[in-house]
Design an enzyme around this catalytic site. Structure first.
Site, PDB file in Angstrom:
ATOM      1  NE  ARG A  84      49.753  57.510  30.853  1.00 52.87           N
ATOM      2  CZ  ARG A  84      50.025  56.273  30.447  1.00 52.87           C
ATOM      3  NH1 ARG A  84      49.304  55.715  29.485  1.00 52.87           N
ATOM      4  NH2 ARG A  84      51.016  55.585  30.979  1.00 52.87           N
ATOM      5  CE  LYS A 185      50.531  54.101  34.969  1.00 49.58           C
ATOM      6  NZ  LYS A 185      49.792  52.847  34.918  1.00 49.58           N
ATOM      7  CD  GLU A 221      41.983  50.681  30.798  1.00 50.45           C
ATOM      8  OE1 GLU A 221      43.047  50.203  30.373  1.00 50.45           O
ATOM      9  OE2 GLU A 221      41.903  51.788  31.348  1.00 50.45           O
TER      10      GLU A 221
HETATM   11  C1  PLP Z   1      44.680  50.873  33.521  1.00 56.17           C
HETATM   12  C2  PLP Z   1      45.767  50.843  32.506  1.00 56.17           C
HETATM   13  N1  PLP Z   1      45.432  50.787  31.211  1.00 56.17           N
HETATM   14  C3  PLP Z   1      46.372  50.754  30.255  1.00 56.17           C
HETATM   15  C4  PLP Z   1      47.729  50.765  30.565  1.00 56.17           C
HETATM   16  C5  PLP Z   1      48.745  50.743  29.486  1.00 56.17           C
HETATM   17  O1  PLP Z   1      49.285  52.016  29.287  1.00 56.17           O
HETATM   18  P1  PLP Z   1      50.730  52.199  28.678  1.00 56.17           P
HETATM   19  O2  PLP Z   1      50.726  51.510  27.367  1.00 56.17           O
HETATM   20  O3  PLP Z   1      50.887  53.665  28.514  1.00 56.17           O
HETATM   21  O4  PLP Z   1      51.678  51.588  29.625  1.00 56.17           O
HETATM   22  C6  PLP Z   1      48.113  50.810  31.901  1.00 56.17           C
HETATM   23  C7  PLP Z   1      49.525  50.810  32.270  1.00 56.17           C
HETATM   24  O5  PLP Z   1      50.102  51.849  32.414  1.00 56.17           O
HETATM   25  C8  PLP Z   1      47.118  50.857  32.894  1.00 56.17           C
HETATM   26  O6  PLP Z   1      47.459  50.899  34.190  1.00 56.17           O
END
Ligand code: PLP
Length: 338
Positions: A84, A185, A221
């Site tokens: 990612r 991200k 989200e």
């Molecule tokens: C916007 C957003 N959605 C979802 C997640 C959850 O992702 P992950 O399970 O990979 O931590 C995060 C955190 O990283 C996030 O910042």
């Protein structure tokens, strides 16, 4: 710079930053990566005209190292974070490092900071924050020539402090645009979410539910976490959209829901006006863990979720894998032997 506390005082304090001994830094200049190093400083010296400061040219990751009762350390699906990160850096026109190098750096940094990893405790871990930024002076909008990869760690507990009562409110503001950067991200998504988060918190809610930026009819989200719901006929439903960050936690829960709980897993549009079909709703992520949502309010109408049983079962199984309390049959763990 954060003041260095006595080491014995550095314990997880919710989801807050505390300086640990080492930060990892690797610079990209003259068109190539330089040798990385561990620094005891958590400050950097960069041009005030850096692209990361003016144009948001940056990307980051978030993952955790978990202490196991036999003294070893687990990284959870670190290769997925590496993948990612590569996608995020590429989307922001930044250089990348390989998945192997990403993992190697994290292992080195976690080992160097091993005394800060919380003792086995199913809600605490060492949070790891890799960050890439464009550095060096540049006035016109365009990618930088030089970059810095910085990886920081800090012990953390849960992101939400009241798991029993997490009330969410939909927001009118968007964190990402259609065809924008929602699926990677990068700082700009978070900068644009700050106003929404403060607005819902000012109204007494714990987090904001972001709707799809095109029609504002579907859940995307929950703050910095993905959303999933459990229907009355026991289906695990999670939204699918190009502006959602693909959560590694959610991806893992989909597998666990299918294999351990025998739930049908469906990725589909989740309409905000159709929440009554869910008996449970939750936010999930590395920081958020699995946080049951007690209610979602949209345009003055509150939908309450009374049960959280499946969410808590999913959480228990995921946590048990992360702390090696049950076998890792999916090969999700990278072991660090100290
Ligand atoms: C916007 C957003 N959605 C979802 C997640 C959850 O992702 P992950 O399970 O990979 O931590 C995060 C955190 O990283 C996030 O910042």
């Amino acid at each position: 710079m954060f003041e260095q506390k006595e080491d014995y005082m550095i314990k997880a304090n919710g989801f807050s930053y505390q300086k640990c001994e080492y930060v990892y830094i690797k610079e990209f200049k003259d068109n190539k990566w330089q040798e990385g190093y561990l620094s005891t400083e958590d400050t950097i010296n960069i041009s005030v005209m850096s692209t990361s400061l003016h144009y948001g040219q940056q990307a980051f990751e978030g993952l955790k190292a978990y202490k196991v009762s036999d003294g070893s350390i687990n990284l959870f699906r670190v290769k997925e974070n590496a993948k990612r990160f590569i996608k995020s850096c590429s989307r922001m026109m930044m250089p990348v490092i390989s998945e192997d190098e990403f993992t190697k750096i994290i292992v080195e940094l976690v080992k160097a900071n091993k005394k800060y990893i919380p003792e086995t405790n199913k809600s605490e871990a060492l949070y790891i924050r890799p960050l890439m930024i464009g550095v060096g002076p540049k006035l016109g909008v365009g990618p930088s020539n030089d970059y810095m990869l910085i990886v920081t760690v800090t012990p953390v507990g849960a992101y939400f402090n009241n798991l029993a009562k997490t009330r969410c409110l939909t927001t009118f503001y968007d964190r990402a645009a259609p065809n924008g950067t929602g699926m990677v991200k990068v700082g700009p998504n978070y900068g644009s979410s700050l106003y929404a988060l403060s607005s819902v918190k000012a109204l007494g809610y714990n987090d904001a539910v972001f709707l799809d930026p095109l029609t504002h009819t579907k859940i995307e989200e929950v703050g910095a976490a993905n959303f999933f719901g459990i229907t009355y006929d026991n289906k695990y439903i999670t939204p699918k959209s190009d502006s959602i960050l693909p959560s590694i936690t959610n991806d893992s829960l989909k597998v666990i829901a299918r294999d351990y709980l025998n739930l049908e897993v469906i990725e589909e549009d989740v309409y905000i006006n159709d929440l009554k079909r869910f008996k449970e709703a939750s936010a999930c992520g590395t920081g958020a863990l699995i946080t049951p949502i007690s209610s979602i309010t949209h345009l003055g109408e509150e939908t309450v979720f009374l049960t959280h049983d499946k969410s808590l079962e999913l959480k228990e199984i995921l946590t048990n894998i992360q702390y090696s309390l049950i076998p890792d049959k999916y090969n999700w763990i990278t072991k660090i032997i100290l």
